[in-house]
Design a protein around this motif. Sequence first.
Motif, mmCIF file in Angstrom:
data_model
loop_
_atom_site.group_PDB
_atom_site.id
_atom_site.type_symbol
_atom_site.label_atom_id
_atom_site.label_comp_id
_atom_site.label_asym_id
_atom_site.label_seq_id
_atom_site.Cartn_x
_atom_site.Cartn_y
_atom_site.Cartn_z
ATOM 1 N N SER A 184 31.400 -7.386 -2.949
ATOM 2 C CA SER A 184 30.507 -6.877 -3.998
ATOM 3 C C SER A 184 30.368 -5.374 -3.883
ATOM 4 O O SER A 184 30.262 -4.830 -2.774
ATOM 5 C CB SER A 184 29.122 -7.531 -3.882
ATOM 6 O OG SER A 184 28.225 -6.940 -4.800
ATOM 7 N N LEU A 185 30.375 -4.726 -5.032
ATOM 8 C CA LEU A 185 30.142 -3.275 -5.075
ATOM 9 C C LEU A 185 28.671 -2.954 -5.227
ATOM 10 O O LEU A 185 28.296 -1.788 -5.409
ATOM 11 C CB LEU A 185 30.934 -2.656 -6.226
ATOM 12 C CG LEU A 185 32.454 -2.851 -6.157
ATOM 13 C CD1 LEU A 185 33.124 -2.186 -7.355
ATOM 14 C CD2 LEU A 185 33.014 -2.297 -4.853
ATOM 15 N N GLY A 186 27.852 -4.005 -5.168
ATOM 16 C CA GLY A 186 26.404 -3.797 -5.261
ATOM 17 C C GLY A 186 25.954 -3.628 -6.704
ATOM 18 O O GLY A 186 26.665 -3.972 -7.656
ATOM 19 N N ASN A 187 24.755 -3.068 -6.851
ATOM 20 C CA ASN A 187 24.147 -2.884 -8.169
ATOM 21 C C ASN A 187 24.624 -1.565 -8.763
ATOM 22 O O ASN A 187 24.157 -0.492 -8.376
ATOM 23 C CB ASN A 187 22.620 -2.904 -8.041
ATOM 24 C CG ASN A 187 21.936 -2.904 -9.395
ATOM 25 O OD1 ASN A 187 22.582 -2.725 -10.429
ATOM 26 N ND2 ASN A 187 20.631 -3.093 -9.396
ATOM 27 N N LEU A 188 25.555 -1.615 -9.698
ATOM 28 C CA LEU A 188 26.103 -0.403 -10.310
ATOM 29 C C LEU A 188 25.050 0.335 -11.126
ATOM 30 O O LEU A 188 25.170 1.554 -11.341
ATOM 31 C CB LEU A 188 27.295 -0.767 -11.198
ATOM 32 C CG LEU A 188 28.478 -1.446 -10.497
ATOM 33 C CD1 LEU A 188 29.617 -1.660 -11.498
ATOM 34 C CD2 LEU A 188 28.962 -0.617 -9.311
#
Length: 607
Positions: free
Chosen positions: A598-602
């Motif tokens: 996951s790239l996290g919360n963009l």
Amino acid sequence: MNKDVLLYTGGEDFAEIINGGGYYVDKTAYLKELLITDAIKNSLFIRPRRFGKTLNMNMIKAFCELNYQNPGDKSYQQKLFVDNGRNLAVAGDDYKEFREKIMGEFPVISISFRGVEGNTFQSAVSGLLGIIAELYERFLFLRESVKQSEERIKQFNEIYSFCTTKYKKLSDPDNLNEAIVICGSFLATLAEMIYREYGRKILVIIDEYDVPLQKAVIAKEPYYDDLLEIIRKISVTTFKQNPDPWLYKGIVSGCLRIAHQSVFTDANNFTSFGMNDEPYTGFFGFTEEETRKLLSDCGLSDKESEVKEWYDGYRFGDKHIFCPWSLISYCYAATQKDIYAPQQFWVNTSGNDIVSMFAKNSIDAHDSGNVDRLQQFADRNIIEISLKEFTTYPDINNNMDFDIFMTLMLHTGYATYAEETYSCDKVKIRIPNNEVALCFKSKFENFYTKNNHHWFNQTLSLVDLLMENKTEEAQALISTMLKEFLSIRNSGDELYYHGFMVGVLGIASAAKGISFQEEIESGDGFPDIVLKNDATDTVAVIEFKKGKNERLERIQSAADAAKQILEKRYAEPYLAEKYKNVYAIGIGFGGKDCYIQSLGNLAKASI
């Protein structure tokens, strides 16, 4: 196309087909071997459902049965088998002596256990009483004979009266006990009277002997042992090691070979003929030559390759055998309804869903080994199994051994021997044709629905985890579900994983009121899946990649998938719409496992 060909779909009455001008694939050449050979007293034929067992049993009965009112009159058989203009094999000059000796010469007791079923033991016994009543009704004239003793006639009347008046009153224990006694003795009682009447030995035919046992196993309240005692008693009183003087031969058909010690007690003179046993490998089903002629007669020779893909594939001995039910149904649709597209015919006649039951039981038991081997088979790979003999009918309600299940699949027609199979113990099997392959597909698709509460609850949990970006928990759950997932697609194909995730997230999102979008245009491309929940102001953009079945490969595939979300700006529309949570999730698949990156919360990263 020839619309003049009269096809009886599901036709099981030999006389009706012949007298009605129906199309008949000639199997009469097998009569001489079956009825003359002294070495074989009793024969057990094992074939899948809808492969012509009942029609062949009916044909044998029609050929042999005595004219009870006028013994010696064979005009019925003469017209039916010889003077019909069809040039049946048994009408040939080389069968003349055989016809004189066998045709129309024997009393016949013929019964079928096909309809003996129910959720309780009482209902099954009631079904047996109905069969007995129908059989006895055919021989009511024996009650008027001066050759019969008063005691025999009294016994006949008591059995017939009980079967016709008490069959709905078996909740009474006394009635049930009497019914059990009658079920075990009715055949021998009738046979002795017939033998006394005509002084001729009797041919006994029992069709679908194992259906009641199958139904007893899958009933809501199984009653296998109780019913087995009745079937065994019938066997004991009919097919003895030292047979009664009235028995000429016994011919029994069924789907499953259950060990003699379980059913045919004291009948060791039974000879079983399975799918590979000569000389009867072509007796049931249609051979290639018979199929080619049928298609030609119907004007459908140009459909031969298509028919072969759909309905061929069975191998009995050295013969390729087509499913007769499916082939006749196909030809009927093509010639009478102008419907040429192949359809599923045979699989829709199966009364018990053993495929789904085995899959469900294996999954519920977390038996990944069974699931993996079943997946290999469903992918139309050749697999190797050890053949199992059944001492009892397999309990498909419990998590049975894979080899037992696949032996059952062989007997029931869902599997066939592969070409390279030669061993009698270890054998190679495969799915026979397109029709059966589609059957597996439909069974699997139906299994992964809301109706399977265990599976459905897992899908709901997975949606929650992805929408909360709990990737470690989501990764563990997906890997667990993959080990429980069966698909008609090969797991080496990326479409397998795409189909899996679409199916899982699609049904759960709809149940939760979450927007589910598959491969919609977004940014500079088409993300695999987008989940959107306006109530929580959250979007999950998900991309898949397939790697090899190695951990580092899965990690790299997940990283590449997440990177693609950024590079092709899949999340841009949702960032522009000011969603508070926009998660970019890459999933790398390999084998029955996955890794999530996951790239996290963009949305927070863009602030």
